[in-house]
Write an enzyme that holds these catalytic residues in place. Sequence first.
Site, PDB file in Angstrom:
ATOM      1  N   CYS B 137      40.524  17.349  -5.568  1.00 26.52           N
ATOM      2  CA  CYS B 137      39.171  16.911  -5.922  1.00 26.52           C
ATOM      3  C   CYS B 137      38.640  17.529  -7.212  1.00 26.52           C
ATOM      4  O   CYS B 137      38.116  16.828  -8.087  1.00 26.52           O
ATOM      5  CB  CYS B 137      38.213  17.218  -4.778  1.00 26.52           C
ATOM      6  SG  CYS B 137      38.435  18.876  -4.091  1.00 26.52           S
ATOM      7  N   HIS B 246      31.031  18.251  -5.853  1.00 26.52           N
ATOM      8  CA  HIS B 246      31.392  19.450  -6.611  1.00 26.52           C
ATOM      9  C   HIS B 246      30.742  19.415  -7.992  1.00 26.52           C
ATOM     10  O   HIS B 246      30.758  18.385  -8.658  1.00 26.52           O
ATOM     11  CB  HIS B 246      32.900  19.516  -6.841  1.00 26.52           C
ATOM     12  CG  HIS B 246      33.726  19.704  -5.603  1.00 26.52           C
ATOM     13  ND1 HIS B 246      33.218  20.079  -4.387  1.00 26.52           N
ATOM     14  CD2 HIS B 246      35.072  19.592  -5.420  1.00 26.52           C
ATOM     15  CE1 HIS B 246      34.199  20.182  -3.503  1.00 26.52           C
ATOM     16  NE2 HIS B 246      35.331  19.876  -4.092  1.00 26.52           N
TER      17      HIS B 246
END
Lengths: 340, 340
Positions: B137, B246
Amino acid sequence: MNNRNSGCRVAVFGATGLVGRTMLQILEERNFPATDIVPLASPRSLGQTVSFRGKEYPLQVPSAEAFEGVDIALFSAGGSASLEWAPVAATAGAVVIDNSSAFRMAEGVPLVVPEVNPEAIFKEDGTPEMIIANPNCSTIQMVVVLKPLQDRYGLKRVVVSTYQSVTGKGKAGRDALESELAGEEQEEFTHFHQIAFNAVPQIDSFTENGYTKEEMKMVNETHKILGDSTLAVSPTTVRIPVYGGHGESLNVELGKDFEIEEVRELLRHSPGIVLQDDPSARLYPMPLTSYEKDDVFVGRIRPDYWQPRTLNMWVVADNLRKGAATNAVQIAEVVLAGKA
Amino acid sequence: MNNRNSGCRVAVFGATGLVGRTMLQILEERNFPATDIVPLASPRSLGQTVSFRGKEYPLQVPSAEAFEGVDIALFSAGGSASLEWAPVAATAGAVVIDNSSAFRMAEGVPLVVPEVNPEAIFKEDGTPEMIIANPNCSTIQMVVVLKPLQDRYGLKRVVVSTYQSVTGKGKAGRDALESELAGEEQEEFTHFHQIAFNAVPQIDSFTENGYTKEEMKMVNETHKILGDSTLAVSPTTVRIPVYGGHGESLNVELGKDFEIEEVRELLRHSPGIVLQDDPSARLYPMPLTSYEKDDVFVGRIRPDYWQPRTLNMWVVADNLRKGAATNAVQIAEVVLAGKA
């Protein structure tokens, strides 16, 4: 300064704020030789008292008279209050230690972190400057760690990303997170946006150049404190939903080669620093574990294998303590000692 | 691959996990031409069903038979499940798109972000590789932004600090934060330490060199995807108490001079990127606003005034979507289209 040797009278301006309260607490904890305190705040706090060593002191509003006989005045009431009252307090004979940004970059005003540049406190004749500035929280914890590296290896460049506590905006900042987590409707967001479950890449307002004031403080204050305006400091400051303290991810290019174990030992033995660097034991600094501590915690120290003479590390400190109140009281201690 | 032109049968292995569920949701949202799905999970999920386009599908355990007739198998059941079952699925004729780290760095296995290197999906004869790896990710959102810069200016060095969501550890990671905030006693901490009101500078375990596996993924996967093993990538990865996505603070040194407005326009018009860069309107990417979005959001783009040919920016993406499920489904779309 007034009567330095017979105990000392300490004013705390902004005594009802988070930093002001922490200042009083730290004066107690460190057995600061205050024989008397003078808590000052805005008129809306009149009628309240603050407690110091078990005694209640009524809050006063600042005035020339209030500063009479005061030896040291700790200011944390915001920039405009400092601009108005610091000269008054200094004229009355008090050494002002100012936590606002009002005087930090002023020529002739020392900007002091006692582990780094305590000598800046004193004039050539050995007396203290009458106005001494306390740096910004995110700057203080960074320069405490950079200073030993500067002395040993020289510093070329710092890239820093911060993870800053909501208490950087004082009581309002703390209350905002609590209120948001409680699901209360917000009229406006103290941290510009919801901070609960969020990360906001803005602290303070933006300057013309695309950096925030908070970021430019990290550049300019670091230059002044470390006495090196050529040092490259490239900051990104971010608010996150923590109370305990500010985190900083630092990538530091040194002036010469280093052994990482030597850096670790250097920092372990440097003033104001606690080394927490044992990955195998999951030991590294964190906001939760730095909360209500006076030290600067450093860990995750490792070479940047992709850039010569460069290392990464992670630094955390309680922004209300070492980042504000503790640093101010430490300055007061040096003033009182009469030498760096 | 099996019958490419008559609609397609899609297996989702790990269908009960956060990423697996998101994969099913994204297949629906993007009108992926799946005529049938085969949800797979561990034996403890047997008896459950998952819903897809209003129809309930019983969960199965993986077996050679289960992969018969499957065209595309999306795997998100962990590294050891991938090592065991990806070759079985591939042998049965399914193109495996694997979200684990098991095959990412394997020679001959393409590691793909469709905006960056879709051509890696296909062999010289134009057929797709039978095992295709989905990157980590934190790598995906970074390379989406780096790729246009690499093409236009060349890349020399990236210093990156991450602000990673608890959902990076799936449902357990999300539940841990909820449970901690509810004040429940924790037997052990899913994020190594309490994550509520904290920032933990450890994601995954540590490697020998002092960097975590998460950090080394950002180095090695970026090298592979961007096809440049000389690129300096210096990462610090940190978990924070957010759900939405994130965040990454990037300091990027380019190969040549740039105009910042040109960079902004370049990124604005690059695939998969949404520019959110208007400080005066307090517009910049945040986890809260990237939540459940498929794009990579970039803002706070500004020159590093202290280092030549260098800039800072702030990048956020939903780690369950672009950082995992969306990217995997996008790979499947390219596979199905039969060309990059």
